[in-house]
Design an enzyme around this catalytic site. Structure first.
Site, mmCIF file in Angstrom:
data_model
loop_
_atom_site.group_PDB
_atom_site.id
_atom_site.type_symbol
_atom_site.label_atom_id
_atom_site.label_comp_id
_atom_site.label_asym_id
_atom_site.label_seq_id
_atom_site.Cartn_x
_atom_site.Cartn_y
_atom_site.Cartn_z
ATOM 1 N NE ARG A 165 -2.759 1.063 3.533
ATOM 2 C CZ ARG A 165 -3.690 1.229 4.494
ATOM 3 N NH1 ARG A 165 -4.937 1.512 4.150
ATOM 4 N NH2 ARG A 165 -3.373 1.075 5.756
ATOM 5 C CG ASP A 454 -4.656 2.994 11.278
ATOM 6 O OD1 ASP A 454 -5.600 3.763 11.574
ATOM 7 O OD2 ASP A 454 -4.778 2.096 10.419
#
Length: 544
Positions: A165, A454
């Site tokens: 990613r 996160d």
């Protein structure tokens, strides 16, 4: 196409040990070619995104596009589907690309590792380039190491398929500088840097090993962003002389505007597309951000009261699964934030129970696989999916023709009995502060209060605080949420946190006040935080 190209990328930061293996003249020439070809298109996509947000702020709700109705009404087209090594995606483990996490993820027993340079990685210069080194080593099975305490980390015989990613279109990489053919210099795209370095160094090796260069695409807001990625893929395949369609992408549907363009996104990427993922935390953040100025009727309650069974979240996942299976694409579920604690059996039991419940719901809803953030949850998630899949590797056969989701369903933000509370303010402040401190210290994924936080979850907390202040929320005790109240909470929370030498809590508090108490709303906290705190000193010195 010739793969020879002039290099007009300048490295502005120090070259540490082995960095030269990644920042080779040939790799930088490829990055130059990507920026020559797609730099303008990237800025056009970003301008379109900004205009769309402005129209929503002014009162126009997003809707399914009339101009692309023909794409949605054409029942014949299908996406390319999974490449080699992507047919079984029942459990995917997510995490950053530091060396320890790389080995642990590859030994986790999951089918896929989402190697993350986005929400789970603090984008320091060292993290970005060492992450690329670790990925190259992992693919070539030379990742084994012994840490400073003498603990050995060895790669097992069987490893998950890697899906990388990169960072989103909106982010720059300040430690590199691009000069165009006219001699004008500009920041480079973090997306093109992450993607370009990974595909340049690893595509041929991955194909030779029976896998492929696979990517998760974050933060897309429309099919135009997907179209740009598809053009990048086709260009790169020709430049690197690998077969067309070798690259496969899975798109995270994590913005409210993208939810209205799922089929168009699949269509634009159809020759390179493997599926869609329900990026639940960023999606919730996008809802708050998109409607932050639209009045109290768009206020969401305390973060813990907004669950995947809420009306708008339920509609979003139902539409995603149905859309994917109509087009031959995999539908991947999101990450449950609960994490086990091996020193606390009660916490671990809660994490197992909550994860099993979440993954059973996803499997029964038709998802083909799901995410976890901790190796101990891999088997929990797989057990729940196996009990529903009944020996199959996916549920593409479940077309779910009965599902019908309207624009109103996607925008039904009502949460029965939802309230904004003093506890909710304190929790958002505490989580934001502690996560920002970790992010500024170079850690992008952190277990806080037995939940995995996160960048996406931190965005929820700070954006709720801003919206509550600016839309006049009133807590259950009848007291308005005002700047002075939140500022006091920030100060008192910092005072109560045990401090250590070298911690970043002072910077975290300063940053949180700027992004929560200010009149303007930063679209992503990572943009001002990166520019102010993570860009190395050498980069700020003008280059002659």
């Amino acid at each position: 196409m010739s793969n020879t190209h002039e290099n007009r990328i300048t490295v502005l930061a120090p070259i540490d040990e082995r960095f030269d293996e990644i920042l080779t003249p040939e790799a930088l020439s490829f990055l130059t070619a990507l920026h020559d070809q797609f730099g303008v298109g990237r800025h056009e996509v970003l301008r379109t995104n900004a205009h769309r947000q402005q129209t929503i702020s002014e009162g126009r709700n997003p809707d399914f596009l009339e101009e692309t109705r023909a794409i949605r009404d054409d029942h014949h087209w299908q996406v390319a589907g999974p490449g080699p090594g992507l047919h079984d995606r029942r459990v995917e483990i997510t995490g950053p690309t530091d060396r320890k996490m790389t080995v642990n993820a590859l030994n986790s027993g999951a089918q896929v590792w989402l190697a993350d340079h986005e929400d789970a990685l603090s984008p320091t210069w060292g993290n970005i380039i060492r992450g690329q080194i670790n990925l190259a080593d992992a693919i070539r099975r030379r990742i084994d190491f012994v840490n400073e305490q003498g603990k050995e980390y060895r790669l097992g015989e069987s490893t998950p398929t890697i899906v990388f990613r990169p960072r989103g279109w909106h982010l720059n990489e300040a430690h590199l500088r691009y000069t165009n053919r006219a001699g004008i210099t500009a920041p480079v795209s973090a997306s093109l840097v992450d993607f370009g370095l990974y595909v340049f160094h690893n595509a041929t090796e991955l194909l030779a090993r029976g896998r492929g260069p696979y990517f998760y695409l974050p933060k897309l807001e429309s099919h135009l962003g997907a179209r740009l990625w598809d053009e990048v893929f086709a260009f790169s395949e020709e430049f690197l002389a690998i077969p067309y369609g070798s690259i496969r992408a899975t798109v995270l549907i994590e913005t409210v505007s993208a939810a209205f363009e799922m089929e168009e996104i699949l269509f634009e990427l159809r020759d390179h597309c493997a599926g869609l993922n329900a990026g639940r935390w960023d999606y919730l953040f996008s809802i708050i951000k998109s409607f932050r100025n639209r009045g109290r009727c768009y206020l969401l309650p305390d973060r813990g009261q907004v669950t995947m069974t809420s009306r708008f979240m339920r509609a979003y996942t139902e539409l995603l699964v149905t859309t994917c299976h109509r087009r031959g694409a995999y539908a991947l579920g999101g990450m449950s934030a609960f994490v086990p604690n091996r020193q606390n059996p009660e916490t671990t039991a809660t994490a197992y129970t909550q994860t099993a419940k979440d993954k059973r719901r996803e499997a029964e809803d038709g998802f083909d696989g799901t995410w976890v953030a901790h190796p101990d949850l891999v088997e929990i998630a797989r057990t729940e999916f196996d009990s529903v899949l009944n020996g199959n590797m996916n549920q593409l056969h479940r077309r779910r023709e009965h599902v019908s989701v309207t624009a109103a369903d996607l925008l039904d933000l009502r949460i029965p009995h939802g309230k904004v509370s003093t506890h909710g303010i304190a929790q958002n402040v505490s989580v934001s502060l502690r996560y920002l401190e970790r992010w500024l210290s170079g850690v992008g994924a952190a277990a806080i209060d037995d939940m995995m936080e996160d960048a996406a979850t931190a965005e929820i907390s700070r954006s709720q605080l801003w919206q509550w202040i600016n839309q006049g929320a009133v807590t259950t005790d009848g007291i308005p949420v005002v700047r002075e109240r939140v500022e006091w909470c920030i100060d008192s929370t910092v005072e109560a946190i045990p401090r250590t030498v070298g911690d970043r809590y002072a910077d975290a508090a300063e940053l949180l006040k700027d992004i929560v108490l200010g009149e303007t709303f930063p679209a992503f906290f990572t943009v001002p935080a990166y520019d102010r705190y993570l860009v190395m000193h050498e980069v700020r010195v003008p280059v002659a």
